[in-house]
Design a protein around this motif. Structure first.
Motif, PDB file in Angstrom:
ATOM      1  N   LYS A  54      21.981 -12.265  25.358  1.00 47.10           N
ATOM      2  CA  LYS A  54      22.714 -13.175  26.254  1.00 47.10           C
ATOM      3  C   LYS A  54      23.868 -13.851  25.521  1.00 47.10           C
ATOM      4  O   LYS A  54      24.972 -13.969  26.058  1.00 47.10           O
ATOM      5  CB  LYS A  54      21.773 -14.264  26.793  1.00 47.10           C
ATOM      6  N   ALA A  55      23.614 -14.283  24.293  1.00 43.12           N
ATOM      7  CA  ALA A  55      24.636 -15.009  23.535  1.00 43.12           C
ATOM      8  C   ALA A  55      25.817 -14.102  23.177  1.00 43.12           C
ATOM      9  O   ALA A  55      26.962 -14.547  23.122  1.00 43.12           O
ATOM     10  CB  ALA A  55      24.018 -15.604  22.263  1.00 43.12           C
ATOM     11  N   ALA A  56      25.534 -12.829  22.941  1.00 46.45           N
ATOM     12  CA  ALA A  56      26.594 -11.922  22.475  1.00 46.45           C
ATOM     13  C   ALA A  56      27.333 -11.240  23.614  1.00 46.45           C
ATOM     14  O   ALA A  56      28.461 -10.760  23.428  1.00 46.45           O
ATOM     15  CB  ALA A  56      25.989 -10.857  21.540  1.00 46.45           C
ATOM     16  N   PHE A  57      26.726 -11.217  24.790  1.00 49.58           N
ATOM     17  CA  PHE A  57      27.351 -10.457  25.878  1.00 49.58           C
ATOM     18  C   PHE A  57      28.635 -11.119  26.387  1.00 49.58           C
ATOM     19  O   PHE A  57      29.663 -10.449  26.551  1.00 49.58           O
ATOM     20  CB  PHE A  57      26.379 -10.256  27.051  1.00 49.58           C
ATOM     21  N   ALA A 106      42.333  -5.148  21.018  1.00 50.55           N
ATOM     22  CA  ALA A 106      41.405  -4.059  20.682  1.00 50.55           C
ATOM     23  C   ALA A 106      40.507  -4.482  19.511  1.00 50.55           C
ATOM     24  O   ALA A 106      39.297  -4.242  19.520  1.00 50.55           O
ATOM     25  CB  ALA A 106      42.193  -2.795  20.334  1.00 50.55           C
ATOM     26  N   ASP A 107      41.115  -5.142  18.517  1.00 48.90           N
ATOM     27  CA  ASP A 107      40.338  -5.593  17.350  1.00 48.90           C
ATOM     28  C   ASP A 107      39.288  -6.630  17.763  1.00 48.90           C
ATOM     29  O   ASP A 107      38.156  -6.614  17.259  1.00 48.90           O
ATOM     30  CB  ASP A 107      41.267  -6.202  16.289  1.00 48.90           C
ATOM     31  N   GLU A 108      39.686  -7.524  18.674  1.00 47.26           N
ATOM     32  CA  GLU A 108      38.734  -8.539  19.140  1.00 47.26           C
ATOM     33  C   GLU A 108      37.585  -7.890  19.908  1.00 47.26           C
ATOM     34  O   GLU A 108      36.424  -8.269  19.759  1.00 47.26           O
ATOM     35  CB  GLU A 108      39.451  -9.582  20.022  1.00 47.26           C
ATOM     36  N   MET A 109      37.941  -6.907  20.724  1.00 45.63           N
ATOM     37  CA  MET A 109      36.905  -6.183  21.465  1.00 45.63           C
ATOM     38  C   MET A 109      35.952  -5.491  20.483  1.00 45.63           C
ATOM     39  O   MET A 109      34.728  -5.606  20.607  1.00 45.63           O
ATOM     40  CB  MET A 109      37.560  -5.161  22.407  1.00 45.63           C
ATOM     41  N   ASP A 110      36.530  -4.802  19.505  1.00 48.86           N
ATOM     42  CA  ASP A 110      35.678  -4.100  18.534  1.00 48.86           C
ATOM     43  C   ASP A 110      34.749  -5.069  17.801  1.00 48.86           C
ATOM     44  O   ASP A 110      33.573  -4.767  17.569  1.00 48.86           O
ATOM     45  CB  ASP A 110      36.550  -3.333  17.530  1.00 48.86           C
ATOM     46  N   ALA A 111      35.289  -6.229  17.442  1.00 50.65           N
ATOM     47  CA  ALA A 111      34.485  -7.206  16.691  1.00 50.65           C
ATOM     48  C   ALA A 111      33.357  -7.780  17.549  1.00 50.65           C
ATOM     49  O   ALA A 111      32.207  -7.889  17.090  1.00 50.65           O
ATOM     50  CB  ALA A 111      35.383  -8.336  16.177  1.00 50.65           C
ATOM     51  N   THR A 112      33.663  -8.128  18.798  1.00 55.15           N
ATOM     52  CA  THR A 112      32.623  -8.728  19.636  1.00 55.15           C
ATOM     53  C   THR A 112      31.596  -7.684  20.067  1.00 55.15           C
ATOM     54  O   THR A 112      30.412  -8.000  20.202  1.00 55.15           O
ATOM     55  CB  THR A 112      33.210  -9.429  20.888  1.00 55.15           C
ATOM     56  N   VAL A 113      32.047  -6.448  20.260  1.00 56.62           N
ATOM     57  CA  VAL A 113      31.100  -5.395  20.640  1.00 56.62           C
ATOM     58  C   VAL A 113      30.190  -5.047  19.451  1.00 56.62           C
ATOM     59  O   VAL A 113      28.997  -4.797  19.626  1.00 56.62           O
ATOM     60  CB  VAL A 113      31.822  -4.144  21.193  1.00 56.62           C
ATOM     61  N   ALA A 114      30.750  -5.083  18.248  1.00 54.43           N
ATOM     62  CA  ALA A 114      29.912  -4.831  17.061  1.00 54.43           C
ATOM     63  C   ALA A 114      28.787  -5.875  16.990  1.00 54.43           C
ATOM     64  O   ALA A 114      27.636  -5.554  16.680  1.00 54.43           O
ATOM     65  CB  ALA A 114      30.768  -4.857  15.797  1.00 54.43           C
ATOM     66  N   LYS A 115      29.124  -7.133  17.317  1.00 54.93           N
ATOM     67  CA  LYS A 115      28.098  -8.191  17.332  1.00 54.93           C
ATOM     68  C   LYS A 115      27.101  -7.973  18.468  1.00 54.93           C
ATOM     69  O   LYS A 115      25.902  -8.208  18.315  1.00 54.93           O
ATOM     70  CB  LYS A 115      28.756  -9.567  17.484  1.00 54.93           C
ATOM     71  N   LEU A 116      27.630  -7.524  19.604  1.00 54.50           N
ATOM     72  CA  LEU A 116      26.757  -7.245  20.751  1.00 54.50           C
ATOM     73  C   LEU A 116      25.755  -6.131  20.416  1.00 54.50           C
ATOM     74  O   LEU A 116      24.589  -6.203  20.802  1.00 54.50           O
ATOM     75  CB  LEU A 116      27.611  -6.852  21.971  1.00 54.50           C
ATOM     76  N   VAL A 117      26.235  -5.129  19.699  1.00 52.06           N
ATOM     77  CA  VAL A 117      25.364  -4.010  19.321  1.00 52.06           C
ATOM     78  C   VAL A 117      24.191  -4.529  18.480  1.00 52.06           C
ATOM     79  O   VAL A 117      23.031  -4.197  18.730  1.00 52.06           O
ATOM     80  CB  VAL A 117      26.167  -2.926  18.551  1.00 52.06           C
ATOM     81  N   ALA A 150      23.028  -7.589  18.374  1.00 53.82           N
ATOM     82  CA  ALA A 150      22.197  -8.457  19.214  1.00 53.82           C
ATOM     83  C   ALA A 150      21.304  -7.637  20.144  1.00 53.82           C
ATOM     84  O   ALA A 150      20.123  -7.950  20.316  1.00 53.82           O
ATOM     85  CB  ALA A 150      23.092  -9.393  20.030  1.00 53.82           C
ATOM     86  N   ALA A 151      21.895  -6.576  20.708  1.00 53.78           N
ATOM     87  CA  ALA A 151      21.149  -5.766  21.676  1.00 53.78           C
ATOM     88  C   ALA A 151      20.037  -4.973  21.006  1.00 53.78           C
ATOM     89  O   ALA A 151      19.102  -4.520  21.657  1.00 53.78           O
ATOM     90  CB  ALA A 151      22.101  -4.829  22.423  1.00 53.78           C
ATOM     91  N   LYS A 152      20.157  -4.792  19.704  1.00 52.06           N
ATOM     92  CA  LYS A 152      19.124  -4.054  18.977  1.00 52.06           C
ATOM     93  C   LYS A 152      18.111  -4.981  18.319  1.00 52.06           C
ATOM     94  O   LYS A 152      17.199  -4.527  17.632  1.00 52.06           O
ATOM     95  CB  LYS A 152      19.775  -3.148  17.930  1.00 52.06           C
ATOM     96  N   SER A 153      18.269  -6.292  18.534  1.00 51.78           N
ATOM     97  CA  SER A 153      17.379  -7.248  17.872  1.00 51.78           C
ATOM     98  C   SER A 153      16.051  -7.402  18.601  1.00 51.78           C
ATOM     99  O   SER A 153      15.115  -8.002  18.080  1.00 51.78           O
ATOM    100  CB  SER A 153      18.066  -8.623  17.787  1.00 51.78           C
ATOM    101  N   GLY A 154      15.995  -6.893  19.849  1.00 51.91           N
ATOM    102  CA  GLY A 154      14.753  -7.028  20.611  1.00 51.91           C
ATOM    103  C   GLY A 154      14.585  -8.409  21.223  1.00 51.91           C
ATOM    104  O   GLY A 154      13.519  -8.737  21.731  1.00 51.91           O
ATOM    105  N   ASN A 155      15.648  -9.213  21.169  1.00 51.89           N
ATOM    106  CA  ASN A 155      15.562 -10.600  21.631  1.00 51.89           C
ATOM    107  C   ASN A 155      16.602 -10.841  22.725  1.00 51.89           C
ATOM    108  O   ASN A 155      17.806 -10.715  22.496  1.00 51.89           O
ATOM    109  CB  ASN A 155      15.804 -11.512  20.417  1.00 51.89           C
TER     110      ASN A 155
END
Ligand code: ASC
Length: 150
Positions: free
Chosen positions: A131-134, A108-119, A121-126
């Motif tokens: 792709k790198a974070a998904f 769960a912690d790993e999921m939370d950490a990677t999803v936080a990074k995905l969030v 990345a997804a808001k960076s407009g790039n």
């Protein structure tokens, strides 16, 4: 008066949201329903980002950011709905969720950490950031499903 009622309703909603998740459920089935609903919402918005990351859907920066906002709001919510008292309730969760609680927590912690990074990345407009974070986030979904879900 209307404004007062609206602000009372908002305050109550904020209080309910601030309760520890395990305190919210009168019955184990309620916790199961809650976590399944949250996972359904998560999968929907995660999947929308996946469509863009994998080139199945054209990249749309505004849509990516909107999906990321939903993910940010919901991704930590399921964990408080896996209380010990729900281990016998009918669901797709394997007994290993409770038997290997530390491992489940780690997933769960790993999921939370990677999803936080995905969030982020997804808001960076790039699209390259997205792709790198998904992939790493999707891996944590799958890893938990493989170990802990029927
Ligand atoms: C999704 C979804 C999952 C994960 C998983 C990743 O979009 O609904 O459960 O990604 O398939 O491997």
């Amino acid at each position: 008066m209307k404004k007062n009622i609206a602000s009372i309703a908002l305050t109550l909603a904020a209080c309910a949201a601030a309760l520890p998740a395990h305190a919210q459920f009168a019955k184990p089935e309620d916790a199961v329903k809650y976590r399944q609903a949250v996972f359904t919402v998560t999968a929907r918005h995660f999947g929308a980002l996946g469509g863009m990351a994998n080139g199945k859907v054209p990249f749309d920066a505004a849509a990516a950011a909107a999906n990321a906002d939903v993910l940010a709001a919901v991704h930590k919510l399921p964990w408080g709905a896996f209380g010990e008292n729900t281990s016998g309730a009918k669901s797709n969760a394997k007994a290993s969720v409770w038997k290997e609680a530390a491992k489940f927590k780690q997933g769960a912690d790993e999921m939370d950490a990677t999803v936080a990074k995905l969030v982020v990345a997804a808001k960076s407009g790039n699209l390259d950031n997205l792709k790198a974070a998904f992939g790493p986030a999707a891996k944590t979904c799958k890893s938990c499903h493989d170990q802990f879900k029927e």
